[in-house]
Design an enzyme around this catalytic site. Structure first.
Site, PDB file in Angstrom:
ATOM      1  N   HIS A 201       0.835  -1.218   0.000  1.00 37.84           N
ATOM      2  CA  HIS A 201       0.000   0.000   0.000  1.00 37.84           C
ATOM      3  C   HIS A 201       0.864   1.261   0.000  1.00 37.84           C
ATOM      4  CE1 HIS A 201      -3.448  -2.597   1.276  1.00 37.84           C
ATOM      5  NE2 HIS A 201      -2.478  -3.225   1.911  1.00 37.84           N
TER       6      HIS A 201
ATOM      7  N   SER B  50      15.512  20.962 -16.573  1.00 37.35           N
ATOM      8  CA  SER B  50      14.346  21.800 -16.829  1.00 37.35           C
ATOM      9  C   SER B  50      14.809  23.073 -17.506  1.00 37.35           C
ATOM     10  CB  SER B  50      13.661  22.129 -15.501  1.00 37.35           C
ATOM     11  OG  SER B  50      12.889  23.299 -15.634  1.00 37.35           O
TER      12      SER B  50
ATOM     13  N   LYS C 206      16.732  21.239 -11.428  1.00 31.97           N
ATOM     14  CA  LYS C 206      15.996  19.998 -11.714  1.00 31.97           C
ATOM     15  C   LYS C 206      16.849  18.922 -12.377  1.00 31.97           C
ATOM     16  CE  LYS C 206      12.275  19.011 -11.127  1.00 31.97           C
ATOM     17  NZ  LYS C 206      11.039  19.337 -11.838  1.00 31.97           N
TER      18      LYS C 206
ATOM     19  N   GLU D  79       9.998   8.024 -16.967  1.00 38.89           N
ATOM     20  CA  GLU D  79       8.627   8.502 -17.183  1.00 38.89           C
ATOM     21  C   GLU D  79       8.140   8.115 -18.577  1.00 38.89           C
ATOM     22  OE1 GLU D  79       8.171  12.669 -15.163  1.00 38.89           O
ATOM     23  OE2 GLU D  79      10.221  12.380 -15.841  1.00 38.89           O
TER      24      GLU D  79
ATOM     25  N   GLN E 152      -5.410  -5.062 -43.034  1.00 37.34           N
ATOM     26  CA  GLN E 152      -4.213  -4.292 -43.372  1.00 37.34           C
ATOM     27  C   GLN E 152      -3.757  -3.435 -42.179  1.00 37.34           C
ATOM     28  OE1 GLN E 152      -3.462  -2.916 -47.504  1.00 37.34           O
ATOM     29  NE2 GLN E 152      -3.810  -0.883 -46.651  1.00 37.34           N
TER      30      GLN E 152
END
Ligand code: ARG
Length: 482
Positions: free
Chosen positions: A180, A301, A307, A314, A346
């Site tokens: 979880h 970034s 960044k 991703e 096709q």
């Protein structure tokens, strides 16, 4: 030149022509088409349709076309409707009228199904080896996370460990295992790496298993009803490397199960890659900080100078969605088609090519990114808190003879007590334990996460010994697929 102009008095409308043409897609099956034609020419020669001279001339022409495709010399012309037309057009340029005999007894319906199967058959080993490379990267990471790693390729070559300080010596790298997405029980990092190995192993098995349904030859089924000449389909199959021949011509020209199944296998693998990617994305966040990507597999970034983004992972996660779409698309195309060949079919090749290209672009990047990832053992270790050993506390009482239900409840009370006093479980005094249940001074040993890990020594458990055995199995498995 079309292969079907005879009964028409008007030429096909330009826009309809463009819609109908499949050359942009099916030219990827050029080699398979030529191979299929070479085999077909022999089959109809043996059946007495082609004279020795015609057969020799057709074979020679097809060999030339084969070379033209292999060397990138082949030129398409605007009238090439599809790869089959293009090959036949070129053959007639090369050898003249005899080219017109090649298509005897054959239809593009059994031809295209044959080409497509040949294409998938060559893609399977290519994909398998790309999967194996990633699986090997996972095993290498698992070995690096053990105290005494077995030798692996990089190490043998003297390349320094890419995974940070302290790896491969002393203690194994341990981390929180989650359910979880909540901290659950401590595990070996190696065990986590290998969990992804097994998922990919099943994908590879599915790919291999699929082979037996792909390696069924449709050629000789004609347009739908079979070939009118005594073609030896068994030897035709053998010459093209098929294991068997189709037993129903109607089914043979319409069966695209293998393509749908292939797309399922690709999609399932993409889902596995996506799950791995998601965990890497999560574990490279500042909040987790378990892993750090090398600069070579991170992006920045345009706005925020600090960044370091895990785009590769991703994209892997994102492309899984695309692949599932390709599978769904083909399934929808197939649903409700009347027997036998319909032009809808096709639409079958583009998704298969795209799925293959996507996986072949993801797999090597994932493998390289994982090989150069930095593991942060201290961050992983410090994310393990003693509540994660609450199960071990219950197991401790079980060993003292209590039923697990009661032990679970008493261990829960210890968790609550520590929470209320705002201390770690191992900081509670023995009296506090003894007020709750039959605890003794040795209770504090359960809070050693490595103890907890090594207790899980069943086959498939996270103990050091189990994981070492697991690695041997992984290594053996990779070998058998090579
Ligand atoms: N380009 C076609 C395909 O990919 C080849 C088969 C054409 N057959 C036909 N009956 N028009 O399916």
């Amino acid at each position: 030149m079309t292969l079907w102009g005879g009964r028409f008095s008007q030429k096909l409308d330009d826009l309809a022509w463009a819609l109908n043409s499949s050359l942009p897609v099916d030219q990827r099956m050029a080699i398979q088409d030529v191979d299929g034609s070479i085999a077909w020419a022999s089959a109809i020669h043996k059946a007495g349709i082609l004279s020795d001279e015609e057969h020799a001339s057709i074979s020679l022409g097809l060999d030339t076309i084969h070379k033209e495709f292999s060397s990138g010399q082949f030129s398409f012309v605007p009238s090439d409707e599809d790869i089959h037309t293009a090959v036949e057009r070129r053959l007639s340029e090369l050898i003249g009228a005899a080219a017109g005999k090649l298509h005897t007894g054959r239809s593009r319906n059994d031809q295209v199904a044959t080409d497509f199967r040949l294409w998938v058959l060559q893609a399977i080993p290519e994909l398998t080896s790309a999967f194996n490379n990633l699986q090997t990267a996972l095993v290498e990471q698992a070995e690096l996370a053990l105290p005494h790693p077995q030798p692996f390729s990089q190490r043998e070559k003297g390349v320094p460990s890419p995974t940070g300080e302290g790896k491969g010596e002393g203690e194994p790298t341990i981390m929180p295992g989650y359910t979880h997405l909540q901290r659950a029980q401590p595990i070996l990092l190696a065990h986590w790496w290998l969990s992804h190995y097994w998922a990919l192993k099943r994908d590879v098995e599915r790919l291999q298993d699929l082979t037996k349904r792909v390696t069924v030859l449709p050629l000789g089924s004609g347009a739908l009803a079979g070939a009118p000449f005594a073609v030896d389909r068994d030897s035709l199959a053998k010459s093209l490397g098929f294991a068997e021949v189709s037993q129903n011509s109607l089914d043979a020209v319409s069966d695209r199960d293998f393509a749908a199944e292939y797309l399922f296998v690709c999609s399932m693998a993409a889902v596995h890659l996506s799950k791995l990617a998601e965990q890497v994305v999560l574990y490279t966040t500042a909040e987790f900080g378990f892993l750090e990507l090398s600069d070579a597999f991170s992006t920045g970034s345009s706005l925020m100078p600090q960044k370091k983004n895990p785009d590769v992972f991703e994209l892997t996660r994102g492309k899984a969605g695309t692949l599932i779409g390709l599978l769904t698309g083909l399934m929808s195309t197939l649903k409700g088609l009347p027997s036998t060949y319909d032009k809808d079919l096709q639409e079958d090749k583009a998704p298969v090519f795209q799925a293959t290209d996507t996986l072949l672009s993801i797999l090597p990047v994932m493998a390289a990114a994982l090989r150069t990832i930095t593991v942060k053992p201290e961050r992983m270790r410090s994310a393990i808190d003693s509540t994660m050993m609450a199960t071990d506390l219950a197991d401790y009482l079980v060993e003292k003879g209590l039923p697990f239900r009661e032990a679970h409840s008493l261990a829960g009370r210890v968790v609550r007590e520590a929470g209320e006093k705002n201390v770690r479980m191992e900081e509670l005094p023995l009296e506090a334990y003894q007020a709750i249940g039959p605890f003794e001074a040795d209770v504090y040993q359960v809070f050693d996460p490595l103890e907890s890990i090594n207790k899980r020594n069943t086959v498939g458990g996270t103990s050091l010994q189990s994981v070492k055995n697991q690695i041997s199995k992984c290594r053996e498995n990779i070998q058998t697929l090579k």
